[in-house]
Design an enzyme around this catalytic site. Structure first.
Site, mmCIF file in Angstrom:
data_model
loop_
_atom_site.group_PDB
_atom_site.id
_atom_site.type_symbol
_atom_site.label_atom_id
_atom_site.label_comp_id
_atom_site.label_asym_id
_atom_site.label_seq_id
_atom_site.Cartn_x
_atom_site.Cartn_y
_atom_site.Cartn_z
ATOM 1 N N LYS A 52 62.240 -6.818 65.471
ATOM 2 C CA LYS A 52 61.973 -5.615 66.280
ATOM 3 C C LYS A 52 62.720 -5.703 67.606
ATOM 4 C CE LYS A 52 57.699 -4.758 63.835
ATOM 5 N NZ LYS A 52 56.252 -4.875 63.708
ATOM 6 N N GLN A 96 51.345 -6.722 67.059
ATOM 7 C CA GLN A 96 51.719 -7.222 65.736
ATOM 8 C C GLN A 96 50.467 -7.696 64.993
ATOM 9 O OE1 GLN A 96 54.789 -6.940 64.467
ATOM 10 N NE2 GLN A 96 54.181 -7.880 62.545
ATOM 11 N N ASP A 119 53.189 2.608 66.197
ATOM 12 C CA ASP A 119 52.925 2.160 64.827
ATOM 13 C C ASP A 119 52.241 3.251 63.993
ATOM 14 O OD1 ASP A 119 53.704 -0.343 63.819
ATOM 15 O OD2 ASP A 119 52.247 -1.411 65.058
HETATM 16 N N1 GUN Z 1 52.265 -6.453 60.369
HETATM 17 C C1 GUN Z 1 52.915 -6.178 59.205
HETATM 18 N N2 GUN Z 1 53.514 -4.969 59.279
HETATM 19 C C2 GUN Z 1 53.232 -4.476 60.508
HETATM 20 C C3 GUN Z 1 53.584 -3.258 61.169
HETATM 21 O O1 GUN Z 1 54.249 -2.374 60.644
HETATM 22 N N3 GUN Z 1 53.117 -3.131 62.435
HETATM 23 C C4 GUN Z 1 52.354 -4.075 63.034
HETATM 24 N N4 GUN Z 1 51.922 -3.845 64.274
HETATM 25 N N5 GUN Z 1 52.015 -5.209 62.454
HETATM 26 C C5 GUN Z 1 52.465 -5.403 61.189
#
Ligand code: GUN
Length: 282
Positions: A52, A96, A119
């Protein structure tokens, strides 16, 4: 010959479009900023967070990385989120997942301002999607819609069958496909005769996290198959929920793993960050 849907290429195009728009803002002295919070050091999360940050650097979005120790209390995390909610320089907030076991994920997600919920996991975002109002859309299903549209695959009037009912993929996927005027069926672990339903799909989305579960007998001739799975096979090789070799020859279009849905998730996160900036500054 089936069409192999190239998620790497399409996500690259989307990131380039965003990069141009972020550059245009930068020329006016404006900056888009995403705060990424990781609690503890789950190795998979560390990889996702790194990817990211790299994507942010590529498109020109500032990333603010907050690495909090495993022992962080829920209250400390909530305080941090409230601080970021109030910070006008921060446009998007991403926590996350998964969080350490002592934390309540639902409470943490609910603490993020819906204006900064890039998200798309906040109940306000989920509710907005279900009633057709503006909100942020969960990045993986949003990316799948982009893959289909940019590959010239029509959803209107089609029967879309989604395997899996998660909050992050299955449920928002169903809402998004409904919005595109598809007829939508969700099948899951308690559905009897799954194959009878998946064999009716014009577009089949597999999001169940089971290595090569979808074999050729689950698929109708000429169907479009979208594979959301990220699994390892018996040799440790990355593979999806679909047995690609077997299924591909029956399909009209299919996504590979890796290089299909995976790269789209981060591209749509970048899209949501730019969108968050716009909504906060309009
Ligand atoms: N953990 C696995 N996929 C994601 C996601 O798309 N966003 C977040 N915040 N955590 C994750």
């Amino acid at each position: 010959m089936t069409q192999i849907i190239d998620g790497k290429k399409i996500s690259g195009e989307i990131k380039d479009e965003i990069r141009e728009q972020v550059e245009a803002l930068a020329k006016e002295g404006k900056e888009v900023c995403l705060a990424v919070i990781q609690v503890g050091n789950n190795p998979a999360s560390t990889v996702y967070v790194r990817n990211k940050k790299h994507a942010c650097a590529y498109v020109g979005i500032k990333s603010l990385a907050l690495e909090l120790p495993e022992e962080t209390t829920q209250e400390e995390l909530l305080d941090k989120i409230r601080e970021l909610n109030e910070d006008p320089k921060v446009n998007g907030i991403l926590v996350q997942l998964p969080l350490p076991a002592h934390m309540d994920e639902d409470a943490v997600i609910a603490a993020i301002s819906p204006w900064k919920d890039v998200d798309g996991f906040h109940p306000v975002s989920v509710g907005a999607l279900s009633i057709g109002q503006e909100g942020f859309i969960s990045c993986t299903p949003f990316g799948i819609i982009q893959l289909l549209k940019r590959s010239g695959i029509e959803m209107d009037g089609k029967h879309c069958v989604i395997m899996g009912r998660s909050n992050i993929v299955g449920k928002p996927m169903a809402q998004l496909m409904l919005r595109e005027n598809a007829t939508v069926t969700i099948v899951h672990s308690h559905t009897p005769n799954i194959r009878e339903l998946t064999r009716q799909a014009d577009i089949l989305v597999a999001a169940i996290g089971k290595t090569k579960f979808v074999t050729e007998e689950y698929v109708k001739e000429g169907a479009v198959v979208i594979d959301v799975g990220i699994n390892r096979d018996e040799n440790g090789k990355l593979c999806g929920d679909v047995d690609f070799e077997q299924v591909a020859e029956k399909t009209s279009a299919i996504t590979p793993v890796p290089g299909g849905v995976g790269p789209m998730t981060i591209a749509m996160l970048m899209y949501n960050c730019l969108e968050a900036y716009r909504r906060q500054n309009s």
